[in-house]
Design a protein around this motif. Structure first.
Motif, PDB file in Angstrom:
ATOM      1  N   SER A  73       0.889  -1.350  -0.078  1.00 52.63           N
ATOM      2  CA  SER A  73       0.022  -0.086  -0.095  1.00 52.63           C
ATOM      3  C   SER A  73       0.863   1.383   0.114  1.00 52.63           C
ATOM      4  CB  SER A  73      -0.875   0.073   1.213  1.00 52.63           C
ATOM      5  OG  SER A  73      -0.304   0.008   2.515  1.00 52.63           O
ATOM      6  N   ILE A  74       0.433   2.447  -0.655  1.00 53.03           N
ATOM      7  CA  ILE A  74       1.069   3.654  -0.572  1.00 53.03           C
ATOM      8  C   ILE A  74       0.083   4.675  -0.183  1.00 53.03           C
ATOM      9  CG2 ILE A  74       1.799   5.558  -2.118  1.00 53.03           C
ATOM     10  CD1 ILE A  74       2.495   3.258  -4.130  1.00 53.03           C
ATOM     11  N   HIS A  75       0.653   5.603   0.741  1.00 57.26           N
ATOM     12  CA  HIS A  75      -0.106   6.424   1.389  1.00 57.26           C
ATOM     13  C   HIS A  75       0.196   7.931   1.330  1.00 57.26           C
ATOM     14  CE1 HIS A  75      -1.848   3.194   3.987  1.00 57.26           C
ATOM     15  NE2 HIS A  75      -0.596   2.586   3.783  1.00 57.26           N
ATOM     16  N   ARG A  76      -0.584   8.706   1.213  1.00 57.54           N
ATOM     17  CA  ARG A  76       0.030  10.109   1.037  1.00 57.54           C
ATOM     18  C   ARG A  76      -0.756  11.071   2.385  1.00 57.54           C
ATOM     19  NH1 ARG A  76       2.766  12.920  -2.937  1.00 57.54           N
ATOM     20  NH2 ARG A  76       1.136  14.044  -3.619  1.00 57.54           N
ATOM     21  N   TRP A  77       0.310  11.956   2.979  1.00 54.16           N
ATOM     22  CA  TRP A  77       0.061  12.633   3.950  1.00 54.16           C
ATOM     23  C   TRP A  77       0.473  14.179   3.913  1.00 54.16           C
ATOM     24  CZ3 TRP A  77       3.027  12.851   9.034  1.00 54.16           C
ATOM     25  CH2 TRP A  77       2.456  13.576   9.978  1.00 54.16           C
ATOM     26  N   ASP A  78      -0.449  15.021   3.878  1.00 53.67           N
ATOM     27  CA  ASP A  78       0.062  16.461   3.917  1.00 53.67           C
ATOM     28  C   ASP A  78       0.271  16.620   5.455  1.00 53.67           C
ATOM     29  OD1 ASP A  78       0.425  19.246   3.854  1.00 53.67           O
ATOM     30  OD2 ASP A  78      -1.402  19.515   2.653  1.00 53.67           O
ATOM     31  N   SER A  79       1.783  16.856   5.801  1.00 52.03           N
ATOM     32  CA  SER A  79       2.129  17.097   7.034  1.00 52.03           C
ATOM     33  C   SER A  79       2.143  18.571   7.680  1.00 52.03           C
ATOM     34  CB  SER A  79       3.514  16.947   7.181  1.00 52.03           C
ATOM     35  OG  SER A  79       4.267  17.443   6.276  1.00 52.03           O
ATOM     36  N   ASN A  80       1.627  19.472   6.971  1.00 53.15           N
ATOM     37  CA  ASN A  80       1.502  20.833   7.155  1.00 53.15           C
ATOM     38  C   ASN A  80       0.317  21.074   8.209  1.00 53.15           C
ATOM     39  OD1 ASN A  80       1.283  23.695   7.546  1.00 53.15           O
ATOM     40  ND2 ASN A  80       1.251  24.215   5.280  1.00 53.15           N
ATOM     41  N   PRO A  81       0.439  21.305   9.501  1.00 49.48           N
ATOM     42  CA  PRO A  81      -0.828  21.345  10.405  1.00 49.48           C
ATOM     43  C   PRO A  81      -1.783  22.341   9.843  1.00 49.48           C
ATOM     44  CG  PRO A  81       1.340  21.366  11.591  1.00 49.48           C
ATOM     45  CD  PRO A  81       1.795  21.535  10.115  1.00 49.48           C
ATOM     46  N   ASP A  82      -1.361  23.314   9.041  1.00 53.24           N
ATOM     47  CA  ASP A  82      -2.167  24.187   8.599  1.00 53.24           C
ATOM     48  C   ASP A  82      -3.274  23.922   7.768  1.00 53.24           C
ATOM     49  OD1 ASP A  82      -1.360  26.518  10.053  1.00 53.24           O
ATOM     50  OD2 ASP A  82       0.008  27.236   8.354  1.00 53.24           O
ATOM     51  N   SER A  83      -2.894  22.766   6.995  1.00 58.09           N
ATOM     52  CA  SER A  83      -3.810  21.909   6.159  1.00 58.09           C
ATOM     53  C   SER A  83      -4.734  21.129   6.724  1.00 58.09           C
ATOM     54  CB  SER A  83      -2.941  21.016   5.093  1.00 58.09           C
ATOM     55  OG  SER A  83      -2.057  21.728   4.275  1.00 58.09           O
ATOM     56  N   TRP A  84      -4.363  20.474   7.864  1.00 61.79           N
ATOM     57  CA  TRP A  84      -5.209  19.738   8.607  1.00 61.79           C
ATOM     58  C   TRP A  84      -6.375  20.583   9.475  1.00 61.79           C
ATOM     59  CZ3 TRP A  84      -0.890  18.049  12.595  1.00 61.79           C
ATOM     60  CH2 TRP A  84       0.024  17.291  11.909  1.00 61.79           C
ATOM     61  N   VAL A  85      -6.072  21.786   9.793  1.00 59.18           N
ATOM     62  CA  VAL A  85      -7.171  23.078  10.152  1.00 59.18           C
ATOM     63  C   VAL A  85      -8.099  23.230   9.153  1.00 59.18           C
ATOM     64  CG1 VAL A  85      -7.603  25.025  11.032  1.00 59.18           C
ATOM     65  CG2 VAL A  85      -5.683  23.841  11.932  1.00 59.18           C
ATOM     66  N   GLU A  86      -7.426  23.494   7.917  1.00 66.87           N
ATOM     67  CA  GLU A  86      -8.336  23.902   6.933  1.00 66.87           C
ATOM     68  C   GLU A  86      -9.201  22.767   6.329  1.00 66.87           C
ATOM     69  OE1 GLU A  86      -7.722  25.097   2.010  1.00 66.87           O
ATOM     70  OE2 GLU A  86      -6.027  25.031   3.628  1.00 66.87           O
ATOM     71  N   PHE A  87      -8.663  21.656   6.406  1.00 67.11           N
ATOM     72  CA  PHE A  87      -9.592  20.269   6.207  1.00 67.11           C
ATOM     73  C   PHE A  87     -10.785  20.091   7.060  1.00 67.11           C
ATOM     74  CE2 PHE A  87     -10.561  15.805   6.355  1.00 67.11           C
ATOM     75  CZ  PHE A  87     -10.912  15.568   5.236  1.00 67.11           C
ATOM     76  N   ALA A  88     -10.323  20.163   8.445  1.00 64.45           N
ATOM     77  CA  ALA A  88     -11.294  20.051   9.520  1.00 64.45           C
ATOM     78  C   ALA A  88     -12.518  21.024   9.142  1.00 64.45           C
ATOM     79  CB  ALA A  88     -10.652  20.124  10.868  1.00 64.45           C
ATOM     80  N   CYS A  89     -11.870  22.390   9.188  1.00 63.86           N
ATOM     81  CA  CYS A  89     -13.030  23.540   9.000  1.00 63.86           C
ATOM     82  C   CYS A  89     -14.060  23.214   7.827  1.00 63.86           C
ATOM     83  CB  CYS A  89     -12.393  24.760   8.979  1.00 63.86           C
ATOM     84  SG  CYS A  89     -11.666  25.601  10.399  1.00 63.86           S
ATOM     85  N   ALA A  90     -13.312  22.662   6.712  1.00 61.27           N
ATOM     86  CA  ALA A  90     -14.083  22.498   5.589  1.00 61.27           C
ATOM     87  C   ALA A  90     -14.957  21.102   5.733  1.00 61.27           C
ATOM     88  CB  ALA A  90     -13.001  21.930   4.271  1.00 61.27           C
ATOM     89  N   VAL A  91     -14.884  20.322   6.700  1.00 59.93           N
ATOM     90  CA  VAL A  91     -15.778  19.092   6.973  1.00 59.93           C
ATOM     91  C   VAL A  91     -16.673  19.410   7.638  1.00 59.93           C
ATOM     92  CG1 VAL A  91     -15.877  16.754   7.999  1.00 59.93           C
ATOM     93  CG2 VAL A  91     -14.125  17.438   6.314  1.00 59.93           C
ATOM     94  N   ALA A  92     -16.418  20.361   8.911  1.00 57.35           N
ATOM     95  CA  ALA A  92     -17.330  20.784   9.872  1.00 57.35           C
ATOM     96  C   ALA A  92     -18.376  21.918   9.545  1.00 57.35           C
ATOM     97  CB  ALA A  92     -16.410  21.207  11.230  1.00 57.35           C
ATOM     98  N   GLY A  93     -17.708  22.847   8.521  1.00 58.41           N
ATOM     99  CA  GLY A  93     -18.417  23.938   8.208  1.00 58.41           C
ATOM    100  C   GLY A  93     -18.565  24.892   9.111  1.00 58.41           C
ATOM    101  N   ARG A  94     -18.032  24.885  10.470  1.00 64.90           N
ATOM    102  CA  ARG A  94     -18.252  25.971  11.469  1.00 64.90           C
ATOM    103  C   ARG A  94     -17.132  25.662  12.232  1.00 64.90           C
ATOM    104  NH1 ARG A  94     -19.353  22.821  15.998  1.00 64.90           N
ATOM    105  NH2 ARG A  94     -20.137  20.645  15.507  1.00 64.90           N
TER     106      ARG A  94
END
Length: 229
Positions: A187-208
């Protein structure tokens, strides 16, 4: 060596030496760094290698393989099994058998902080980012971990799905924060290690933003603030 002219050879006998990359003839004297198994990785410059002898009192040595002498030796306060030099050659990340990672400052000649455990069991791989700011590690626990290259502190981690104990390696993709990890199960996995990207993704999912109760659950008594724009 970075110029491709020499190879460093480490032996089970505890010796390390250089050979010519074209002829494979000896290109420097043999240096005894331990009594048994030793591994070697590239050092801070082309004349140096870092040797790891887990069973020695001073298990990590910086060896000048051109002149055949030990330049420095250090004790990491854990059983080391590998190391990696930063692209700017100013720092050395060392991995341990008990899940530890520690950063050594080459210019200062000392550790920048204490050993930090980021994995359960052996740390199987280390890789630096192109800017020498961060380190990614993998372990037999199936985890990826991200480390601050200046302080040696643990920034975060990610558990990968797959068979327990499967060998895992990871590298940064060029000059980006994206990490590609490859597991022994194919298996091959891709991970964006930038914490700012994690916050951006979480906010996009939650929407609030977080509610007051969610904030207290996650951050305790830290003052509330909006996390999503």
């Amino acid at each position: 060596s970075t110029d491709g002219m020499r190879l460093a050879v480490a032996e089970d006998s505890g010796a390390v030496y250089a050979i010519d990359a074209e002829t494979l003839a000896p290109a420097g004297p043999r240096v005894r760094v331990g009594r048994t198994f030793v591994s070697a990785v590239a050092g801070p410059d082309d004349d140096q290698v870092i040797t790891i002898s887990p069973n020695e009192p001073m298990p990590i040595k910086l060896v000048d393989i051109e002149r055949g002498r030990i330049v420095d030796e250090v004790e990491p306060d854990f059983v080391p099994y590998g190391a990696a030099v930063s692209p700017d050659r100013r720092s050395i990340a060392v991995r341990g058998a008990g899940g530890e990672v520690r950063i050594f400052d080459v210019a200062g000649g000392d550790w920048v902080g204490p050993p930090v455990v980021g994995h359960e069991g052996n740390v199987s791989w280390l890789a630096w980012s192109a800017d020498s700011h961060t380190v990614v590690s993998t372990g037999i626990d199936g985890q990826l971990a991200l480390w601050d290259g200046a302080s040696g502190s643990l920034l975060g981690g990610l558990a990968l799905e797959g068979p327990a104990g499967a060998p895992l390696t990871a590298v940064f993709d060029g000059e980006t924060s994206m990490v590609t990890a490859l597991a022994a199960d194919g298996s091959i996995h891709r991970w964006d290690s930038n914490p700012d990207s994690w916050v951006e993704f979480a906010c996009a999912v939650a929407g609030r933003n977080l509610t007051d109760a969610e904030w207290r659950d996650a951050f305790g008594h830290r003052p509330y603030r909006q996390t999503c724009s």
